[in-house]
Design a protein around this motif. Structure first.
Motif, mmCIF file in Angstrom:
data_model
loop_
_atom_site.group_PDB
_atom_site.id
_atom_site.type_symbol
_atom_site.label_atom_id
_atom_site.label_comp_id
_atom_site.label_asym_id
_atom_site.label_seq_id
_atom_site.Cartn_x
_atom_site.Cartn_y
_atom_site.Cartn_z
ATOM 1 N N PRO A 2 52.114 84.825 -21.296
ATOM 2 C CA PRO A 2 52.405 83.815 -22.316
ATOM 3 C C PRO A 2 53.838 83.959 -22.813
ATOM 4 N N GLN A 3 54.467 82.838 -23.148
ATOM 5 C CA GLN A 3 55.824 82.882 -23.663
ATOM 6 C C GLN A 3 56.056 81.746 -24.640
ATOM 7 N N ASP A 4 56.987 81.991 -25.570
ATOM 8 C CA ASP A 4 57.462 80.961 -26.491
ATOM 9 C C ASP A 4 58.907 80.657 -26.121
ATOM 10 N N ARG A 5 59.257 79.384 -26.099
ATOM 11 C CA ARG A 5 60.599 78.973 -25.694
ATOM 12 C C ARG A 5 61.202 78.082 -26.762
ATOM 13 N N ALA A 82 54.928 95.153 -25.950
ATOM 14 C CA ALA A 82 55.862 94.558 -26.896
ATOM 15 C C ALA A 82 56.384 93.211 -26.392
ATOM 16 N N VAL A 83 56.848 92.385 -27.332
ATOM 17 C CA VAL A 83 57.456 91.101 -26.975
ATOM 18 C C VAL A 83 58.873 91.346 -26.454
ATOM 19 N N ARG A 84 59.227 90.732 -25.338
ATOM 20 C CA ARG A 84 60.583 90.841 -24.794
ATOM 21 C C ARG A 84 61.333 89.550 -25.078
ATOM 22 N N HIS A 85 62.513 89.684 -25.668
ATOM 23 C CA HIS A 85 63.344 88.534 -26.008
ATOM 24 C C HIS A 85 64.464 88.388 -24.983
#
Length: 275
Positions: A2-5, A82-85
């Motif tokens: 999953p990702q947020d863009r 963890a979330v990767r940015h």
């Protein structure tokens, strides 16, 4: 995964987005993905991520930019949940592997602290202005990567040494492995490891550690860190002046300037004046 863009810029022939990649499953390989168009992925955070395309695997970190060619198939394996940015540039004419890149359509480069700073400064400007100056800066970063040395796929003693360096941390009280200890851990002589590390990465072991710490400093400043003395302490420097001297030599600006440009309170005007 999953990702947020979040789209930061669209124009002049390319797009720039801030992507947050969620990895709830931990250190296992993702499904196979295929990029829809050539793109460059710049690192924002410190999260380690392995990238596999074909039979090759690359270790990526807070210094690593990745170039994907058109229709490249790849898998991802995060180190933690963890979330990767990342800052993702797509559609630019210079995006995509160039001479010396892997035949799989992936090329990986280590960014200098100065290039990382320019990337963070551009990201700070893009949502707050018309994006013209920041877009020019992003384009120059893409062009810079075209000429940067490509990193070999992840294998051998150098890859294992990088993994150990990424795992050791940088805060006060953190035990830093010596060259002898690193060499013993990867079953090489200190001379052989130091020579091979510089040949493959372009950096000495000390420089690589230092660049990782500076990447952490820039991330903290971009997240709003105001306490420079506390930042120096957290990163394992003996004083704020020590961190400041290292930062200015490697990045080209003072810590105070970087805090004003990269922090949430920074304005597009102040940022454009200092990058």
């Amino acid at each position: 995964m999953p990702q947020d863009r979040t789209l930061l810029y669209a124009g002049r022939g390319f797009e720039v987005a801030h992507v947050r990649l969620h990895a709830p499953q931990g250190p296992v390989w993702s499904d196979l993905y295929t990029v829809a168009s050539p793109r460059v992925v710049f690192p924002i955070g410190r999260t380690r991520l392995d990238v596999r395309s074909g039979d090759d695997t690359w270790l990526t970190d807070a210094l690593t930019a990745i170039r994907f060619g058109d229709a490249t198939a790849y898998r991802l394996r995060p180190e933690t949940a963890a979330v990767r940015h990342s800052l993702v540039v797509s559609g630019h004419a210079s995006v995509g592997p160039t001479h010396g890149a892997s035949t799989t359509g992936v090329s990986v480069c280590l960014m200098t602290p100065q290039a990382l700073y320019r990337m963070h400064a551009a990201r700070r400007q893009l949502p707050d202005t018309d994006g013209t100056q920041a877009a020019t800066l992003v384009a120059s970063l893409v062009a810079y990567l075209a000429g940067a040395p490509h990193q070999a796929p992840w294998h051998g003693a150098v890859a294992r040494a990088r993994q150990l360096l990424l795992s050791e941390g940088s805060g006060p009280g953190t035990r830093v492995l010596s060259l002898d200890e690193l060499a013993e851990a990867v079953s090489r002589s200190p001379f052989h490891l130091a020579r091979r590390f510089r040949q493959q990465t372009g950096l000495s072991l000390h420089q690589y550690r230092q660049h990782l710490r500076l990447a952490s400093a820039m991330e903290r400043l971009a997240d709003g860190e105001r306490d420079l003395a506390g930042l120096a302490h957290d990163l394992g420097y003996c004083s704020q002046s020590h961190l400041g001297a290292v930062f200015r030599q490697a990045v080209g600006v003072t810590l105070g300037d970087a805090r004003r440009v990269l922090g949430p309170a920074g304005t597009g005007a102040s940022a454009s004046a200092r990058i």
